[in-house]
Design an enzyme around this catalytic site. Structure first.
Site, PDB file in Angstrom:
ATOM      1  N   ARG A   1      -1.419  11.564  -3.650  1.00  0.00           N
ATOM      2  CA  ARG A   1      -0.502  10.566  -4.183  1.00  0.00           C
ATOM      3  C   ARG A   1      -0.621  10.532  -5.695  1.00  0.00           C
ATOM      4  O   ARG A   1      -1.705  10.465  -6.248  1.00  0.00           O
ATOM      5  CB  ARG A   1      -0.791   9.179  -3.627  1.00  0.00           C
ATOM      6  CG  ARG A   1       0.050   8.160  -4.381  1.00  0.00           C
ATOM      7  CD  ARG A   1       0.171   6.867  -3.759  1.00  0.00           C
ATOM      8  NE  ARG A   1       0.910   5.968  -4.660  1.00  0.00           N
ATOM      9  CZ  ARG A   1       1.029   4.675  -4.454  1.00  0.00           C
ATOM     10  NH1 ARG A   1       0.457   4.136  -3.402  1.00  0.00           N
ATOM     11  NH2 ARG A   1       1.702   3.913  -5.277  1.00  0.00           N
TER      12      ARG A   1
ATOM     13  N   ARG B   1       6.257   9.242  -3.148  1.00  0.00           N
ATOM     14  CA  ARG B   1       4.809   9.456  -2.981  1.00  0.00           C
ATOM     15  C   ARG B   1       4.577  10.270  -1.711  1.00  0.00           C
ATOM     16  O   ARG B   1       5.336  10.150  -0.744  1.00  0.00           O
ATOM     17  CB  ARG B   1       4.028   8.154  -2.936  1.00  0.00           C
ATOM     18  CG  ARG B   1       4.326   7.201  -1.804  1.00  0.00           C
ATOM     19  CD  ARG B   1       5.492   6.342  -1.987  1.00  0.00           C
ATOM     20  NE  ARG B   1       5.655   5.713  -3.252  1.00  0.00           N
ATOM     21  CZ  ARG B   1       5.048   4.580  -3.634  1.00  0.00           C
ATOM     22  NH1 ARG B   1       4.200   3.989  -2.833  1.00  0.00           N
ATOM     23  NH2 ARG B   1       5.319   4.031  -4.803  1.00  0.00           N
TER      24      ARG B   1
HETATM   25  N1  LIG Z   1      11.578   2.381   3.032  1.00  0.00           N
HETATM   26  C1  LIG Z   1      10.537   2.310   2.208  1.00  0.00           C
HETATM   27  N2  LIG Z   1      10.737   1.905   0.934  1.00  0.00           N
HETATM   28  C2  LIG Z   1       9.665   1.837   0.115  1.00  0.00           C
HETATM   29  N3  LIG Z   1       9.578   1.458  -1.195  1.00  0.00           N
HETATM   30  C3  LIG Z   1       8.293   1.563  -1.549  1.00  0.00           C
HETATM   31  S1  LIG Z   1       7.722   1.179  -3.097  1.00  0.00           S
HETATM   32  N4  LIG Z   1       7.538   2.004  -0.528  1.00  0.00           N
HETATM   33  C4  LIG Z   1       6.099   2.294  -0.555  1.00  0.00           C
HETATM   34  C5  LIG Z   1       5.325   1.203   0.146  1.00  0.00           C
HETATM   35  O1  LIG Z   1       5.060   0.171  -0.740  1.00  0.00           O
HETATM   36  C6  LIG Z   1       8.367   2.183   0.541  1.00  0.00           C
HETATM   37  C7  LIG Z   1       8.182   2.605   1.880  1.00  0.00           C
HETATM   38  O2  LIG Z   1       7.066   2.908   2.352  1.00  0.00           O
HETATM   39  N5  LIG Z   1       9.300   2.650   2.662  1.00  0.00           N
END
Ligand SMILES: Nc1nc2nc(S)n(CCO)c2c(=O)[nH]1
Length: 158
Positions: A83, A92
């Site tokens: 990451r 990520r």
């Molecule tokens: N759908 C979705 N949107 C996200 N935005 C972030 S930041 N993240 C990372 C988790 O904080 C995500 C995710 O895991 N899934």
């Protein structure tokens, strides 16, 4: 023994493989037993929307680690799986967020539990209630099922 729930997400490269490797890494930690793994959901990006779709899961575990020890292990797994943090909330390889730890409220510079944005995120709520429909928000005693039902948009079984 303590019960914790962790949200995992990936939107770069072999997304499923990264999630599988992250779950296996959690299982290999002394003091963690992964008890439940949700289905895999493909989800529209939330927050920074100009990025690829995520694969998301939630795992339930039993642990003898403290919340901060668990956070350290999650950060180590994220680093091992590559990451990077070029763009805040950006793409990520894998992201591990601690959602719940028993019914405890934790608030330090490094860690807030329950996760502060979990009730706004269908990609967290839907896999969470899949593996435990009886969970309630320790801050409000609200059922997570009610919240999940209102946030199904952009979350699909993969
Ligand atoms: N759908 C979705 N949107 C996200 N935005 C972030 S930041 N993240 C990372 C988790 O904080 C995500 C995710 O895991 N899934």
């Amino acid at each position: 023994m303590n019960r914790a729930y962790i949200s995992l997400g990936s939107n770069i490269g072999s997304r499923l493989l990264f999630l599988q490797q992250a779950v296996r890494s959690l299982q290999d930690v002394k003091g963690i037993k992964v008890c439940q793994v949700s289905s895999v959901y493909e989800t529209d990006p939330v927050g920074y929307v100009d990025q690829a779709a995520f694969l998301n899961i939630v795992v339930g575990l039993e642990t003898s680690l403290t919340p901060h020890e668990l956070l350290k292990k999650c950060n180590e797994i994220e680093a091992i799986l590559g990451r990077t943090r070029e763009i805040h909330w950006g793409p990520r390889t894998v992201d591990l967020d601690i959602l719940l730890y028993n019914e405890e409220n934790v608030k330090t510079e490094k860690l807030i539990i329950p996760h502060p944005r979990m009730t706004e995120r269908g990609f967290v709520l839907i896999p969470l209630v899949e593996i435990n429909p009886d969970l309630r928000d320790p801050r409000t005693n609200r059922s997570f099922i009610e919240l999940a039902d209102a946030q199904t948009e952009g979350v699909h079984l993969w």
